[in-house]
Design an enzyme around this catalytic site. Structure first.
Site, mmCIF file in Angstrom:
data_model
loop_
_atom_site.group_PDB
_atom_site.id
_atom_site.type_symbol
_atom_site.label_atom_id
_atom_site.label_comp_id
_atom_site.label_asym_id
_atom_site.label_seq_id
_atom_site.Cartn_x
_atom_site.Cartn_y
_atom_site.Cartn_z
ATOM 1 N N GLY A 80 26.776 35.657 38.512
ATOM 2 C CA GLY A 80 27.754 34.728 37.963
ATOM 3 C C GLY A 80 27.881 34.869 36.460
ATOM 4 C CE LYS A 122 30.138 40.979 35.724
ATOM 5 N NZ LYS A 122 29.495 41.116 34.399
ATOM 6 C CG ASP A 127 30.093 37.516 36.077
ATOM 7 O OD1 ASP A 127 29.961 37.430 34.841
ATOM 8 O OD2 ASP A 127 29.274 38.100 36.800
#
Length: 323
Positions: free
Chosen positions: A131, A186, A239
């Protein structure tokens, strides 16, 4: 509390500090004997977290065999080293409760952290902690929320209660695939955003890359059976927002250097580099269109220039925005 943190990088050290801050005895394992002795004696991780003092309840060791007495182990080991680490130390890790604290996709196998550990340690109970978080924030006690994903609800609940601290709030999930994927992909988008900012393409370009990068994350999530709501949560969108908007992110800083045509410190681990290549290979196998991932991978390998990458993205067919 029978907990040890394996890996004395910035994130592993920060987690150990947070867990020990409330007076709980925590052990941190460092690969280097010299580093372990320095941290134990001077009460600081001078290389990774130079401005944060280690609590007196935190002990540091380089003796991997001594870790065998702990039941819950947090593995803050870089993704590309995780498989070898698990195989080499199976005698210590077997049958334990393991929490993967790394993000990415193994370039050799295409597996995420949990699946990598399962392959090496089939008898272990495995979860992932992921996260939006910077090690420095956690270490100095700033509020941070993370996702703890575990397929076993009972184990997940126990870990959620055990690992939550005064500044670390954990949200539980059973969608391990989604949590793994969000934390991995990400980083690729963060490299793309850093590249755009480094090249002077502006904030509008960054916003577009975040949005379309998130669409790529959703497409792959759907293809592998992950839940879309997981990608919209802390381990995905949360994130993504942090990593793409701050120079505190190593992946974003790497992209900045790429966009500026500068060299990047080779001693700094940038998980998005290997993950971009692994994710692209997986996307091709699944027949998923991931143009930003493809462009980042090609840029890293110097197969295309930045101008060519931008041209390829801007020349894509005009279509309705769905996902």
């Amino acid at each position: 509390m029978s907990i040890a943190v394996l890996g004395a990088g910035a994130f592993g050290t920060a987690l150990a500090i947070s867990l020990a801050r409330d007076g709980t005895d925590i052990t941190l394992w460092a690969r280097s004997e010299a580093n372990a002795k320095q941290m134990q004696l001077e009460r600081i991780n001078a290389v990774r977290l130079p401005n944060t003092t280690l609590p007196h309840t935190l002990s540091v060791t380089s003796n991997i065999d001594s870790i065998g007495v702990f039941q819950t182990l947090l593995l803050a080991v870089p993704m590309q080293q995780l498989a070898i680490f698990a195989q080499k130390n199976a005698h210590v890790l077997a049958s334990k409760t393991l929490v993967a604290c790394c993000k990415g996709i193994d370039q050799n196998t295409g597996l995420g952290p949990v699946q990598t550990l399962k392959a090496a340690l089939p008898d272990a109970q495995i979860a992932i902690l992921t996260g939006p978080s910077f090690a420095h924030d956690i270490a100095i006690g700033l509020p941070t929320a993370l996702t703890l994903a575990c397929e076993d609800a009972q184990v997940g609940t126990h870990l959620q209660q055990t690992l939550s601290t005064s500044n670390l709030r954990l949200y539980r999930s059973s969608d391990v695939k989604g949590a793994e994927l969000g934390g991995a992909l990400k980083n690729i988008v963060a490299i793309a955003c850093g590249t755009a900012i480094g090249a002077g393409l502006g904030e509008s370009a960054r916003a577009a890359l975040i949005t379309r990068g998130f669409a790529e994350m959703q497409r792959m999530a759907q293809a592998i059976g992950a839940r879309s709501e997981t990608l919209a949560g802390l381990s995905g969108f949360g994130d993504l927002a942090l990593t793409c908007a701050s120079e505190g992110s190593r992946n974003f800083r790497y992209g900045l250097a790429l966009g500026r045509g500068e060299e990047f410190d080779p001693t700094v681990t940038v998980e998005g580099v290997a993950t971009a290549k692994a994710a692209l290979a997986r996307a091709k196998t699944l027949n998923i269109d991931m143009p930003i991932t493809a462009a980042v991978s090609a840029l890293i390998d110097t197969k295309i220039t930045l101008n060519e990458a931008m041209d390829s993205l801007l020349a894509r067919p005009l279509k309705e925005e769905t996902c």
